[in-house]
Design an enzyme around this catalytic site. Structure first.
Site, PDB file in Angstrom:
ATOM      1  N   GLY A 305       1.240  -0.232   7.992  1.00  0.00           N
ATOM      2  CA  GLY A 305       2.235   0.126   6.704  1.00  0.00           C
ATOM      3  C   GLY A 305       1.803   0.659   5.545  1.00  0.00           C
ATOM      4  O   GLY A 305       0.921   1.638   5.493  1.00  0.00           O
ATOM      5  N   SER A 306       2.035   0.418   4.524  1.00  0.00           N
ATOM      6  CA  SER A 306       1.925   0.994   3.082  1.00  0.00           C
ATOM      7  C   SER A 306       0.369   1.141   2.742  1.00  0.00           C
ATOM      8  O   SER A 306      -0.021   1.955   1.893  1.00  0.00           O
ATOM      9  CB  SER A 306       2.810   0.336   2.072  1.00  0.00           C
ATOM     10  OG  SER A 306       4.135   0.605   2.114  1.00  0.00           O
TER      11      SER A 306
END
Length: 586
Positions: A305-306
């Site tokens: 993810g981020s």
């Protein structure tokens, strides 16, 4: 008649000749055996009268960064019988079955078995072994042995690993450093008569064992225990399936802590650590044990993810396709080919610079940076940063990155990879790569092993690990530290802020596959001091219930850990910094 006598004489002569040849052959063979093979048969004769018992070597201790012993040995006993020496089989059977708590029929079967030595039970407590020895039972041998003992039970269980019945490492550091820890067994040699009974007062030869080397590691018990406490607290509070935490020195790769909650008891590794899963059969139990023994930090992959936006940002800056002041627009999505890819903020972030896009963790901004790089360039930096291979950590079973093949990577795949989706890496790979991007650009090798020392302290072996320099320029690394400090001070990672300290970091909330299940992994990676990182941490919270955003539930855990370990590590509060401490190029 004369012809018959002549015929008989010929037969007798032939018989004598054949007998002479046979006797000559036998004499020759006897001379050969007595003169040329005497040593061989003498050794065989000795073997028939010698009995050999092993003296187990003490396994080396595992010692933490501050000198605390976290894996050692306890003296135990091996109880065995020698059939030809047993005088009272009934008494031996009764005593051993009673004292050892074994089935009498099984013990009798071993006592009456014709063999040179039959082991009744291993890993018997020394007190009980001494009790059996006090009976003075003929034919019963009580030999002292060693059993691995872990003073802290569950501490760093998936890291340390454990040993089997033969005292050999099975998982973790115990098996990785087996050659240093195991030592060399000794022997006891005794003489017996033709019936196999030991000769009383006969000389006993001993070959003394050589103890294994002590393994000194970078893991710190104090930091590990605090991280485990933090992991269990958030796991219980959020009803999470699992929580993992890694604390590492980003400059040299030394790992100070690695937690995988729930941990298991190293002194009882074949008992499941949860009552929720009850195995239906032995195969199912073994599957559950294998699952319990896994180290998710290195054995399991996930979509980061981020937090992976750190990689895309560093690649974009290094390639010169983006600057901090570049302007972007976020309407809440990006359309790439036929796909509409959304930002986590439904209404979008509007107009923003690249720096603001990172602070906001804006998907469209990172998608744009990925598109500017293109597939070829992105793959080039993916490999340059070391993401295609393994980290080389000194633990067994490390998993590799699962990534699209370059020829199969289109613009949509490039877009999703740019903000950390549609591929998988291990938590260890993520923290190692992030360390290398903020430490000045040197790809380090994460590790626990520092040195091995012989039991007499005379022999010391210091372990070394490869470092790949210049995976990004020092300027790019400095810019990344500045960006990630702004993420914590004013952006999505502000719950990791600690008054007086300069913290850098990045949050993430990644959706697990299949997406329809709506299950998430919340994570945060943080480091300090932001201008000269001495410690970096990564937490992953698997399937938290309720609020699941990384910035909300993961970042505060790392902040709390940092707050408590900074004084311990000698990390002092920073002086008040000014905006001019970092120059933003236009």
């Amino acid at each position: 008649m004369n012809s018959n006598k002549t015929h008989h004489r010929e037969k007798i002569a032939l018989l004598f000749f054949l007998l002479f040849l046979a006797m000559t052959g036998l004499m020759g063979r006897l001379i050969f055996l007595m003169v040329f093979r005497s040593e061989h048969y003498s050794a065989m004769a000795s073997d028939l009268h010698e009995r050999e018992r092993t003296i187990k070597a003490a396994r080396g201790n595992i010692i933490d960064a501050k000198g605390t012993v976290i894996a050692t040995n306890r003296t135990v006993c091996t109880i065995s019988v020698i059939h030809n020496q047993v005088k009272q089989a009934d008494e031996v059977t009764a005593v051993l079955s009673k004292e050892l708590g074994l089935n009498e029929a099984e013990v009798r079967k071993k006592v009456e078995k014709y063999s040179s030595r039959e082991i009744i039970k291993t890993n018997v407590d020394k007190t009980l072994g001494d009790q059996i020895r006090s009976y003075h039972l003929a034919g019963v041998k009580v030999d002292e042995d060693y059993k691995r003992y872990y003073p802290y039970d569950t501490l760093a269980s998936t890291v340390l690993g454990f040993t089997g019945g033969d005292n050999q490492g099975i998982i973790g550091l115990e098996v990785k450093y087996e050659q240093y820890l195991k030592g060399l067994n000794g022997k006891i040699l005794t003489m017996s008569d033709a019936a196999g009974i030991e000769i009383e007062n006969a000389a006993e030869d001993r070959i003394e064992p050589i103890a294994g080397q002590d393994l000194h590691i970078s893991l710190d018990v104090n930091i590990q225990r605090y991280c485990e406490q933090a992991a269990y607290q958030v796991m219980e509070k959020k009803g999470a399936k699992r929580v993992s935490i890694i604390i590492m020195n980003p400059q040299n790769g030394e790992i100070m802590a690695m937690v995988n909650a729930p941990e298991f008891n190293l002194n009882d590794p074949f008992t499941l650590n949860t009552a929720a899963e009850v195995p239906a059969n032995e195969k199912e139990k073994q599957d559950l044990l294998n699952k319990m023994w896994r180290n998710p930090c290195i054995n399991d992959t996930y979509e980061p993810g981020s937090t992976f936006k750190i990689v895309t940002a560093a690649a974009g800056l290094e390639a010169g396709v983006v600057k901090l002041t570049d302007q972007f627009s976020c309407p809440g999505f990006r359309v790439v080919e036929d796909r509409k890819i959304r930002c986590h903020k439904v209404g979008g972030h509007g107009s923003e610079t690249f720096l603001q896009g990172m602070m906001n963790s804006c998907n469209p901004v990172l998608i744009d940076v990925g598109q500017r790089l293109g597939v070829d360039n992105y793959y080039k930096y993916f490999e340059q940063f070391g993401l295609k291979g393994k980290t080389g950590i000194d633990l067994p079973g490390e998993a590799s990155t699962i990534m699209h093949k370059k020829e199969d990577m289109g613009l949509v795949e490039l877009a999703t990879v740019s903000f950390g989706q549609s591929f998988q890496i291990t938590p260890m790979q993520l923290i190692t790569t992030a360390s290398s991007l903020v430490n000045g650009g040197n790809r380090i090798t994460p590790h626990f092993g520092v040195s091995s020392v012989s039991s007499d302290g005379k022999s010391v072996h210091t372990f070394t690990y490869p470092v790949k320099e210049g995976i990004v320029s020092k300027e790019t690394s400095e810019t990344m530290r500045y960006i990630l400090e702004q993420v914590v001070s004013e952006g999505s990672g502000k719950r990791a802020k600690i008054e007086g300290y300069r913290i850098g970091g990045k949050t993430a909330t990644s959706e697990k596959l299949p997406r329809s299940l709506k299950k998430y992994i919340s994570s945060f990676i943080g480091f300090a001091p932001a201008d000269n990182p001495k410690v970096i941490a990564l937490i992953t919270i698997d399937e938290p219930q309720g609020i699941y955003y990384g910035g909300t539930i993961a970042a505060p855990v790392i902040a709390d850990i940092f707050k408590n370990i900074f004084p311990y590590l000698g990390i002092e509060p920073a002086e008040e910094k000014t905006v001019s401490s970092f120059r933003i190029s236009g």
